[in-house]
Design an enzyme around this catalytic site. Structure first.
Site, PDB file in Angstrom:
ATOM      1  N   GLU A 107      25.950   7.434   2.406  1.00  0.00           N
ATOM      2  CA  GLU A 107      26.868   7.188   1.291  1.00  0.00           C
ATOM      3  C   GLU A 107      26.453   5.918   0.548  1.00  0.00           C
ATOM      4  O   GLU A 107      26.250   4.867   1.169  1.00  0.00           O
ATOM      5  CB  GLU A 107      28.311   7.048   1.821  1.00  0.00           C
ATOM      6  CG  GLU A 107      29.327   6.747   0.721  1.00  0.00           C
ATOM      7  CD  GLU A 107      30.783   6.934   1.152  1.00  0.00           C
ATOM      8  OE1 GLU A 107      31.028   7.486   2.241  1.00  0.00           O
ATOM      9  OE2 GLU A 107      31.668   6.511   0.384  1.00  0.00           O
ATOM     10  N   ASP A 151      38.328  11.622   6.160  1.00  0.00           N
ATOM     11  CA  ASP A 151      39.446  10.671   6.267  1.00  0.00           C
ATOM     12  C   ASP A 151      39.741  10.059   4.889  1.00  0.00           C
ATOM     13  O   ASP A 151      40.682   9.282   4.733  1.00  0.00           O
ATOM     14  CB  ASP A 151      39.212   9.613   7.351  1.00  0.00           C
ATOM     15  CG  ASP A 151      38.002   8.734   7.104  1.00  0.00           C
ATOM     16  OD1 ASP A 151      37.273   8.950   6.111  1.00  0.00           O
ATOM     17  OD2 ASP A 151      37.777   7.809   7.928  1.00  0.00           O
ATOM     18  N   SER A 152      38.980  10.491   3.874  1.00  0.00           N
ATOM     19  CA  SER A 152      39.338  10.205   2.487  1.00  0.00           C
ATOM     20  C   SER A 152      40.741  10.736   2.187  1.00  0.00           C
ATOM     21  O   SER A 152      41.351  10.330   1.197  1.00  0.00           O
ATOM     22  CB  SER A 152      38.332  10.855   1.530  1.00  0.00           C
ATOM     23  OG  SER A 152      38.160  12.229   1.816  1.00  0.00           O
ATOM     24  N   GLU A 180      31.301   7.110  11.722  1.00  0.00           N
ATOM     25  CA  GLU A 180      30.670   6.062  10.904  1.00  0.00           C
ATOM     26  C   GLU A 180      30.141   4.946  11.801  1.00  0.00           C
ATOM     27  O   GLU A 180      30.871   4.443  12.659  1.00  0.00           O
ATOM     28  CB  GLU A 180      31.706   5.452   9.944  1.00  0.00           C
ATOM     29  CG  GLU A 180      32.258   6.430   8.938  1.00  0.00           C
ATOM     30  CD  GLU A 180      33.266   5.788   8.003  1.00  0.00           C
ATOM     31  OE1 GLU A 180      33.394   4.538   8.001  1.00  0.00           O
ATOM     32  OE2 GLU A 180      33.928   6.531   7.267  1.00  0.00           O
ATOM     33  N   ASP A 212      36.159  14.437  10.166  1.00  0.00           N
ATOM     34  CA  ASP A 212      35.960  13.002  10.388  1.00  0.00           C
ATOM     35  C   ASP A 212      36.727  12.540  11.618  1.00  0.00           C
ATOM     36  O   ASP A 212      37.858  12.974  11.851  1.00  0.00           O
ATOM     37  CB  ASP A 212      36.498  12.212   9.180  1.00  0.00           C
ATOM     38  CG  ASP A 212      35.420  11.870   8.174  1.00  0.00           C
ATOM     39  OD1 ASP A 212      34.223  12.056   8.476  1.00  0.00           O
ATOM     40  OD2 ASP A 212      35.785  11.411   7.070  1.00  0.00           O
ATOM     41  N   LYS A 272      32.234  13.834  12.502  1.00  0.00           N
ATOM     42  CA  LYS A 272      31.458  12.791  11.819  1.00  0.00           C
ATOM     43  C   LYS A 272      31.983  11.418  12.214  1.00  0.00           C
ATOM     44  O   LYS A 272      33.197  11.188  12.217  1.00  0.00           O
ATOM     45  CB  LYS A 272      31.536  12.992  10.300  1.00  0.00           C
ATOM     46  CG  LYS A 272      30.791  11.918   9.506  1.00  0.00           C
ATOM     47  CD  LYS A 272      30.472  12.359   8.079  1.00  0.00           C
ATOM     48  CE  LYS A 272      31.648  12.366   7.126  1.00  0.00           C
ATOM     49  NZ  LYS A 272      32.294  11.055   6.930  1.00  0.00           N
TER      50      LYS A 272
END
Ligand code: KIV
Ligand code: NA
Length: 264
Positions: free
Chosen positions: A180, A44-45, A113, A83, A111
């Site tokens: 991270e 999602d960067s 978070e 993501d 993925k």
């Protein structure tokens, strides 16, 4: 042979490092996979590097699905990880529906978070055939709660909590962990504490795998350049050679070096 979660587990057991890079389109996905990179992440960067936002929060499911489809078409045997965007896994039903969309679009793994609150969500996904990577440490979707993009786990209490969360999420069914911006000694402790492969970014050389945003490792960082970024295009003649050099450096554990690492 195509990379699967078993391949990553075998790398960990053999003590062999593995590489990962982001891609958002078919061309990059093909170049990255043909260079031998083990995992392609549709991060999602993309909200920052493609869309120009100052965080990942505006990224939608539709956008992640679109880019996952593009990447899946270019992929030539890497493991495709997508993501789940901000608030797309806020409830278990949402997580199941949205993960299904990403898997249908061509992801092999998703993925998420978060910390221990994700246990039931990860369990539900895993039980239904969706491999999950749990992203801990600096979780950019939490930037407003973290109060900025900062190294995480710097005191012993926070470090202990991160180790516990990694273990709990693995027990819940997580097939990989991503760390991270974590001090290298803590990332190494977590890598030892879990059986699941651990992928690091700004987490030192003690993790099982490494990941970078592809734009960053090609010298396309705009604004602040994080400590853990290395421009591989600076020493190589083409993008595909730079990506191959990154893959080799990760395998040889020459990247990340001390200068890319947070010590404490
Ligand atoms: O979105 C992303 O690119 C990521 C990596 C930086 C790990 O989550
Ligand atoms: Na991300």
């Amino acid at each position: 042979m195509a990379v699967t979660i078993n391949t990553l587990r075998e790398y960990k057991q053999k003590g062999e490092a593995f590489s990962a890079l982001t891609s958002y389109d078919a061309t990059f996905a093909q170049v990255v996979s043909e260079a031998g990179v083990d995992v392609i992440l549709i991060g999602d960067s993309l909200g920052m590097v493609l869309q120009g936002n100052d965080s990942t929060l505006p990224v939608t499911m539709d956008e992640l699905v679109y880019h996952t489809r593009c990447v899946a078409k270019g992929n030539r045997g890497s493991l495709v990880m997508a993501d789940m965007p901000f608030m797309s896994y806020g409830t278990i039903p949402d997580a199941l529906d949205n993960a299904a969309e990403l898997m249908r679009a061509g992801a092999h793994m998703v993925k998420l978070e978060g910390t221990d609150w994700m246990k039931d969500t990860i369990h539900a996904l895993s039980e239904r055939g969706v491999p999950v990577c749990a992203h801990l440490g600096l979780t950019p979707q939490f930037v407003n709660k973290l109060g900025g993009y900062k190294v995480q786990g710097r005191n012993e209490k926070a470090a202990e909590a991160m180790i516990e969360h990694a273990c709990e999420l693995e027990a819940a069914g997580a097939d990989a962990i991503l760390l991270e911006c974590v001090p290298a000694p803590l990332a190494a402790r977590i890598t030892q504490a879990v059986q699941a492969p651990v992928i690091g970014i700004g987490a030192g050389s003690g993790t099982d795998g490494q990941v970078l945003v592809v734009h960053d490792m090609l010298g396309l960082t705009t604004g602040h350049k994080p400590r853990f970024v290395k421009d591989f295009l600076a020493e190589n003649a083409s993008i595909s050679e730079a990506i191959a050099a990154y893959h080799q450096a990760v395998k040889a554990r020459t990247f990340p070096a001390e200068e890319h690492t947070f010590k404490a």
